[in-house]
Design an enzyme around this catalytic site. Structure first.
Site, PDB file in Angstrom:
ATOM      1  N   ARG A   1       0.858  -1.184   0.000  1.00 43.85           N
ATOM      2  CA  ARG A   1       0.000   0.000   0.000  1.00 43.85           C
ATOM      3  C   ARG A   1       0.892   1.230   0.000  1.00 43.85           C
ATOM      4  O   ARG A   1       1.588   1.521   0.977  1.00 43.85           O
ATOM      5  CB  ARG A   1      -0.936   0.005   1.208  1.00 43.85           C
ATOM      6  CG  ARG A   1      -2.001  -1.070   1.153  1.00 43.85           C
ATOM      7  CD  ARG A   1      -2.855  -0.928  -0.086  1.00 43.85           C
ATOM      8  NE  ARG A   1      -4.058  -1.734  -0.002  1.00 43.85           N
ATOM      9  CZ  ARG A   1      -4.994  -1.736  -0.917  1.00 43.85           C
ATOM     10  NH1 ARG A   1      -4.873  -0.987  -2.001  1.00 43.85           N
ATOM     11  NH2 ARG A   1      -6.057  -2.494  -0.778  1.00 43.85           N
TER      12      ARG A   1
ATOM     13  N   ALA B   1     -10.623  -6.684  -1.720  1.00 43.35           N
ATOM     14  CA  ALA B   1     -11.513  -5.545  -1.940  1.00 43.35           C
ATOM     15  C   ALA B   1     -11.112  -4.823  -3.211  1.00 43.35           C
ATOM     16  O   ALA B   1     -10.002  -4.981  -3.701  1.00 43.35           O
ATOM     17  CB  ALA B   1     -11.442  -4.581  -0.754  1.00 43.35           C
TER      18      ALA B   1
ATOM     19  N   GLU C   1     -13.863  -9.059  -7.383  1.00 46.83           N
ATOM     20  CA  GLU C   1     -12.630  -8.857  -6.616  1.00 46.83           C
ATOM     21  C   GLU C   1     -12.174 -10.131  -5.910  1.00 46.83           C
ATOM     22  O   GLU C   1     -10.981 -10.392  -5.807  1.00 46.83           O
ATOM     23  CB  GLU C   1     -12.802  -7.715  -5.615  1.00 46.83           C
ATOM     24  CG  GLU C   1     -12.929  -6.363  -6.261  1.00 46.83           C
ATOM     25  CD  GLU C   1     -11.692  -5.934  -7.055  1.00 46.83           C
ATOM     26  OE1 GLU C   1     -10.560  -6.304  -6.697  1.00 46.83           O
ATOM     27  OE2 GLU C   1     -11.870  -5.215  -8.063  1.00 46.83           O
TER      28      GLU C   1
ATOM     29  N   GLU D   1     -16.054   7.707   0.968  1.00 42.45           N
ATOM     30  CA  GLU D   1     -15.899   6.312   0.529  1.00 42.45           C
ATOM     31  C   GLU D   1     -16.825   5.403   1.328  1.00 42.45           C
ATOM     32  O   GLU D   1     -16.849   5.436   2.550  1.00 42.45           O
ATOM     33  CB  GLU D   1     -14.456   5.827   0.685  1.00 42.45           C
ATOM     34  CG  GLU D   1     -14.297   4.400   0.206  1.00 42.45           C
ATOM     35  CD  GLU D   1     -12.897   3.841   0.392  1.00 42.45           C
ATOM     36  OE1 GLU D   1     -12.497   2.974  -0.393  1.00 42.45           O
ATOM     37  OE2 GLU D   1     -12.205   4.279   1.346  1.00 42.45           O
TER      38      GLU D   1
ATOM     39  N   GLU E   1      -2.426  -5.302 -13.707  1.00 38.14           N
ATOM     40  CA  GLU E   1      -1.009  -5.369 -14.082  1.00 38.14           C
ATOM     41  C   GLU E   1      -0.076  -4.764 -13.038  1.00 38.14           C
ATOM     42  O   GLU E   1       1.090  -5.147 -12.959  1.00 38.14           O
ATOM     43  CB  GLU E   1      -0.776  -4.710 -15.435  1.00 38.14           C
ATOM     44  CG  GLU E   1      -1.098  -3.240 -15.497  1.00 38.14           C
ATOM     45  CD  GLU E   1      -0.951  -2.649 -16.884  1.00 38.14           C
ATOM     46  OE1 GLU E   1      -0.731  -1.427 -16.953  1.00 38.14           O
ATOM     47  OE2 GLU E   1      -1.058  -3.382 -17.875  1.00 38.14           O
TER      48      GLU E   1
ATOM     49  N   GLU F   1      -0.687  -4.933  -9.679  1.00 42.00           N
ATOM     50  CA  GLU F   1      -0.930  -5.559  -8.374  1.00 42.00           C
ATOM     51  C   GLU F   1       0.026  -6.726  -8.127  1.00 42.00           C
ATOM     52  O   GLU F   1       0.267  -7.542  -9.012  1.00 42.00           O
ATOM     53  CB  GLU F   1      -2.364  -6.114  -8.289  1.00 42.00           C
ATOM     54  CG  GLU F   1      -3.421  -5.066  -8.109  1.00 42.00           C
ATOM     55  CD  GLU F   1      -4.805  -5.663  -7.976  1.00 42.00           C
ATOM     56  OE1 GLU F   1      -5.500  -5.291  -7.021  1.00 42.00           O
ATOM     57  OE2 GLU F   1      -5.196  -6.498  -8.821  1.00 42.00           O
TER      58      GLU F   1
END
Length: 186
Positions: free
Chosen positions: A71, A83, A100, A127, A146, A148
């Site tokens: 992250r 997610a 997902e 969100e 691509e 991840e």
């Protein structure tokens, strides 16, 4: 009298006078709002996000599939439930959750159940994430975006709870999902 009406009577009104788009990225829009709050003119930041869905995948032996991924905002790897963002603001969150789950873990669910909704950062962002419980998992194949890099890991519920309470899991959707699942099904 309804709860919302009581809250309005106890709190002075907040009036948004305007909203100006300051930045638009691939997953969010950042605005500056002009607001009157408690009689004072002020400017508030507001981040719009189109929404997301998440899944707590539970195997037949009761383990939970988790994803470990980098992250950028935290500059580290995190352990989370699968997610992702909605492809379109009108996409049903269940469709997003199904997609997902397979993309990130390589499994499809025989059954999906709505578990709860969360707003991740209510002070400045809208969100909204609907979280589903996936059971009757069937192997499929992982097909990541691509950019991840995701490791799938199996965890026992009690070990995940220990990670939450020791501060090693800090992702809000993951904490909410695991604790809601534990409360509802243990």
């Amino acid at each position: 009298m309804g709860e919302n009406k009581q809250m309005e009577e106890k709190n002075p009104p907040v009036v948004r006078l305007g909203r100006e788009l300051k930045y638009q990225g691939t997953i969010l829009k950042i605005y500056e709002d002009q607001v009157i709050s408690n009689g004072h003119a002020c400017r508030w930041d507001f981040i719009h996000h189109d929404g997301a869905a998440a899944v707590i995948p539970v195997t037949s032996d009761g383990e939970i599939l988790m994803v470990r991924q980098y992250r950028n905002a935290l500059d580290r790897y995190t352990l989370e439930i699968p997610a992702g963002k909605l492809d379109d603001p009108k996409e049903p969150t269940l469709d997003c959750a199904v997609r997902e789950l397979e993309e990130e873990t390589g499994f499809k669910a025989g059954s999906m159940e709505f578990l709860l909704s969360v707003n991740t950062t209510v002070a400045f962002c809208d969100e909204h994430i609907d979280i589903y419980l996936a059971r009757d998992l069937q192997p499929s194949y992982q097909h990541l975006d691509e950019d991840e890099v995701i490791q799938v890991e199996r965890w026992k519920l009690e070990d995940l709870e220990k990670l939450i309470f020791s501060g090693k899991i800090s992702d809000s959707k993951t904490i909410a999902a695991i604790l809601a699942y534990a409360r509802k099904y243990r």
